[in-house]
Design a protein around this motif. Sequence first.
Motif, PDB file in Angstrom:
ATOM      1  N   LYS A  33       0.838  -1.209   0.000  1.00  0.00           N
ATOM      2  CA  LYS A  33       0.000   0.000   0.000  1.00  0.00           C
ATOM      3  C   LYS A  33       0.873   1.260   0.000  1.00  0.00           C
ATOM      4  CE  LYS A  33      -3.750   2.098   2.623  1.00  0.00           C
ATOM      5  NZ  LYS A  33      -4.603   1.971   3.803  1.00  0.00           N
ATOM      6  N   ASP A  34       1.927   1.258   0.812  1.00  0.00           N
ATOM      7  CA  ASP A  34       2.834   2.404   0.855  1.00  0.00           C
ATOM      8  C   ASP A  34       3.590   2.563  -0.460  1.00  0.00           C
ATOM      9  OD1 ASP A  34       2.072   3.035   3.427  1.00  0.00           O
ATOM     10  OD2 ASP A  34       3.734   1.950   4.367  1.00  0.00           O
ATOM     11  N   LEU A  35       3.968   1.440  -1.072  1.00  0.00           N
ATOM     12  CA  LEU A  35       4.670   1.488  -2.348  1.00  0.00           C
ATOM     13  C   LEU A  35       3.777   2.105  -3.419  1.00  0.00           C
ATOM     14  CD1 LEU A  35       7.113   0.842  -4.116  1.00  0.00           C
ATOM     15  CD2 LEU A  35       6.201  -1.478  -4.389  1.00  0.00           C
ATOM     16  N   LYS A  36       2.535   1.683  -3.474  1.00  0.00           N
ATOM     17  CA  LYS A  36       1.597   2.259  -4.446  1.00  0.00           C
ATOM     18  C   LYS A  36       1.396   3.748  -4.188  1.00  0.00           C
ATOM     19  CE  LYS A  36      -1.140  -1.845  -5.498  1.00  0.00           C
ATOM     20  NZ  LYS A  36      -2.498  -2.434  -5.433  1.00  0.00           N
ATOM     21  N   LYS A  37       1.312   4.132  -2.930  1.00  0.00           N
ATOM     22  CA  LYS A  37       1.141   5.542  -2.573  1.00  0.00           C
ATOM     23  C   LYS A  37       2.357   6.355  -3.023  1.00  0.00           C
ATOM     24  CE  LYS A  37      -0.688   6.228   1.414  1.00  0.00           C
ATOM     25  NZ  LYS A  37      -0.900   6.399   2.871  1.00  0.00           N
ATOM     26  N   ASP A  38       3.566   5.811  -2.817  1.00  0.00           N
ATOM     27  CA  ASP A  38       4.784   6.491  -3.249  1.00  0.00           C
ATOM     28  C   ASP A  38       4.820   6.642  -4.770  1.00  0.00           C
ATOM     29  OD1 ASP A  38       5.612   6.657  -0.628  1.00  0.00           O
ATOM     30  OD2 ASP A  38       7.038   4.982  -0.770  1.00  0.00           O
ATOM     31  N   ILE A  39       4.397   5.610  -5.472  1.00  0.00           N
ATOM     32  CA  ILE A  39       4.378   5.655  -6.941  1.00  0.00           C
ATOM     33  C   ILE A  39       3.412   6.739  -7.413  1.00  0.00           C
ATOM     34  CG2 ILE A  39       3.639   4.378  -8.996  1.00  0.00           C
ATOM     35  CD1 ILE A  39       4.870   1.867  -7.610  1.00  0.00           C
ATOM     36  N   LYS A  40       2.228   6.759  -6.854  1.00  0.00           N
ATOM     37  CA  LYS A  40       1.243   7.768  -7.261  1.00  0.00           C
ATOM     38  C   LYS A  40       1.714   9.189  -6.929  1.00  0.00           C
ATOM     39  CE  LYS A  40      -2.764   4.753  -7.129  1.00  0.00           C
ATOM     40  NZ  LYS A  40      -3.106   4.792  -8.533  1.00  0.00           N
ATOM     41  N   HIS A  41       2.389   9.345  -5.801  1.00  0.00           N
ATOM     42  CA  HIS A  41       2.917  10.655  -5.422  1.00  0.00           C
ATOM     43  C   HIS A  41       4.013  11.097  -6.410  1.00  0.00           C
ATOM     44  CE1 HIS A  41       4.159  13.982  -2.911  1.00  0.00           C
ATOM     45  NE2 HIS A  41       5.395  13.534  -2.977  1.00  0.00           N
ATOM     46  N   MET A  42       4.900  10.192  -6.765  1.00  0.00           N
ATOM     47  CA  MET A  42       5.982  10.529  -7.688  1.00  0.00           C
ATOM     48  C   MET A  42       5.423  10.840  -9.079  1.00  0.00           C
ATOM     49  SD  MET A  42       9.200  11.053  -7.962  1.00  0.00           S
ATOM     50  CE  MET A  42       9.778  10.357  -6.455  1.00  0.00           C
ATOM     51  N   VAL A  43       4.431  10.095  -9.516  1.00  0.00           N
ATOM     52  CA  VAL A  43       3.805  10.352 -10.811  1.00  0.00           C
ATOM     53  C   VAL A  43       3.148  11.723 -10.805  1.00  0.00           C
ATOM     54  CG1 VAL A  43       1.876   9.652 -12.287  1.00  0.00           C
ATOM     55  CG2 VAL A  43       3.529   7.948 -11.498  1.00  0.00           C
ATOM     56  N   LYS A  44       2.461  12.065  -9.721  1.00  0.00           N
ATOM     57  CA  LYS A  44       1.825  13.375  -9.619  1.00  0.00           C
ATOM     58  C   LYS A  44       2.863  14.488  -9.696  1.00  0.00           C
ATOM     59  CE  LYS A  44      -1.098  16.245  -6.651  1.00  0.00           C
ATOM     60  NZ  LYS A  44      -0.362  17.435  -7.000  1.00  0.00           N
ATOM     61  N   HIS A  45       3.985  14.292  -9.029  1.00  0.00           N
ATOM     62  CA  HIS A  45       5.053  15.297  -9.063  1.00  0.00           C
ATOM     63  C   HIS A  45       5.589  15.468 -10.490  1.00  0.00           C
ATOM     64  CE1 HIS A  45       8.404  17.709  -7.716  1.00  0.00           C
ATOM     65  NE2 HIS A  45       9.226  16.883  -8.355  1.00  0.00           N
ATOM     66  N   LEU A  46       5.841  14.356 -11.179  1.00  0.00           N
ATOM     67  CA  LEU A  46       6.336  14.437 -12.556  1.00  0.00           C
ATOM     68  C   LEU A  46       5.320  15.121 -13.469  1.00  0.00           C
ATOM     69  CD1 LEU A  46       7.990  10.944 -13.026  1.00  0.00           C
ATOM     70  CD2 LEU A  46       9.166  13.140 -12.971  1.00  0.00           C
ATOM     71  N   LEU A  47       4.050  14.786 -13.302  1.00  0.00           N
ATOM     72  CA  LEU A  47       3.018  15.418 -14.129  1.00  0.00           C
ATOM     73  C   LEU A  47       2.915  16.906 -13.852  1.00  0.00           C
ATOM     74  CD1 LEU A  47       0.215  12.711 -14.052  1.00  0.00           C
ATOM     75  CD2 LEU A  47       1.699  13.312 -15.975  1.00  0.00           C
ATOM     76  N   ASP A  48       3.051  17.309 -12.595  1.00  0.00           N
ATOM     77  CA  ASP A  48       3.046  18.738 -12.259  1.00  0.00           C
ATOM     78  C   ASP A  48       4.187  19.465 -12.971  1.00  0.00           C
ATOM     79  OD1 ASP A  48       0.829  18.424 -10.654  1.00  0.00           O
ATOM     80  OD2 ASP A  48       1.962  18.428  -8.765  1.00  0.00           O
ATOM     81  N   GLU A  49       5.352  18.836 -12.997  1.00  0.00           N
ATOM     82  CA  GLU A  49       6.497  19.430 -13.695  1.00  0.00           C
ATOM     83  C   GLU A  49       6.209  19.558 -15.192  1.00  0.00           C
ATOM     84  OE1 GLU A  49       9.489  20.668 -12.630  1.00  0.00           O
ATOM     85  OE2 GLU A  49       8.680  20.455 -10.613  1.00  0.00           O
ATOM     86  N   CYS A  50       5.588  18.541 -15.759  1.00  0.00           N
ATOM     87  CA  CYS A  50       5.255  18.580 -17.182  1.00  0.00           C
ATOM     88  C   CYS A  50       4.240  19.668 -17.494  1.00  0.00           C
ATOM     89  CB  CYS A  50       4.727  17.225 -17.644  1.00  0.00           C
ATOM     90  SG  CYS A  50       5.986  15.950 -17.769  1.00  0.00           S
ATOM     91  N   TYR A  51       3.219  19.784 -16.653  1.00  0.00           N
ATOM     92  CA  TYR A  51       2.205  20.813 -16.889  1.00  0.00           C
ATOM     93  C   TYR A  51       2.793  22.220 -16.737  1.00  0.00           C
ATOM     94  CZ  TYR A  51      -1.147  17.005 -16.886  1.00  0.00           C
ATOM     95  OH  TYR A  51      -1.830  15.851 -17.170  1.00  0.00           O
ATOM     96  N   THR A  52       3.742  22.368 -15.842  1.00  0.00           N
ATOM     97  CA  THR A  52       4.437  23.650 -15.711  1.00  0.00           C
ATOM     98  C   THR A  52       5.216  23.947 -16.989  1.00  0.00           C
ATOM     99  OG1 THR A  52       4.623  23.369 -13.326  1.00  0.00           O
ATOM    100  CG2 THR A  52       6.122  24.954 -14.356  1.00  0.00           C
ATOM    101  N   GLN A  53       5.900  22.929 -17.511  1.00  0.00           N
ATOM    102  CA  GLN A  53       6.635  23.098 -18.766  1.00  0.00           C
ATOM    103  C   GLN A  53       5.681  23.455 -19.909  1.00  0.00           C
ATOM    104  OE1 GLN A  53       9.862  23.076 -19.695  1.00  0.00           O
ATOM    105  NE2 GLN A  53      10.492  22.914 -17.558  1.00  0.00           N
TER     106      GLN A  53
END
Length: 93
Positions: free
Chosen positions: A5-25
Amino acid sequence: MSSVKDLKKDIKHMVKHLLDECYTQLAYSEPISQERVLDIISDIMILEQEIISKISKKSYTRGKPHKVDFQKLANEFYDEVVELAERINSLEE
């Protein structure tokens, strides 16, 4: 290692961070590089789907449960994240 459960949460958090960076770009980039950003977003979404499905996979072969190496999957995910982050950073040049 932490729970699945924690691993999935970490993955979703990291994906959200990467997507935020992309949307900023996307918001501040030139029209030429917008296509590259959209390709990166697509790759991020595919990576998330693949890793989550591998983690959630429950396969049985003749009564023997299929063991999933979560550490290997986590390392594979983080290697891909580093590659995607480098691609995002290369857009700024």
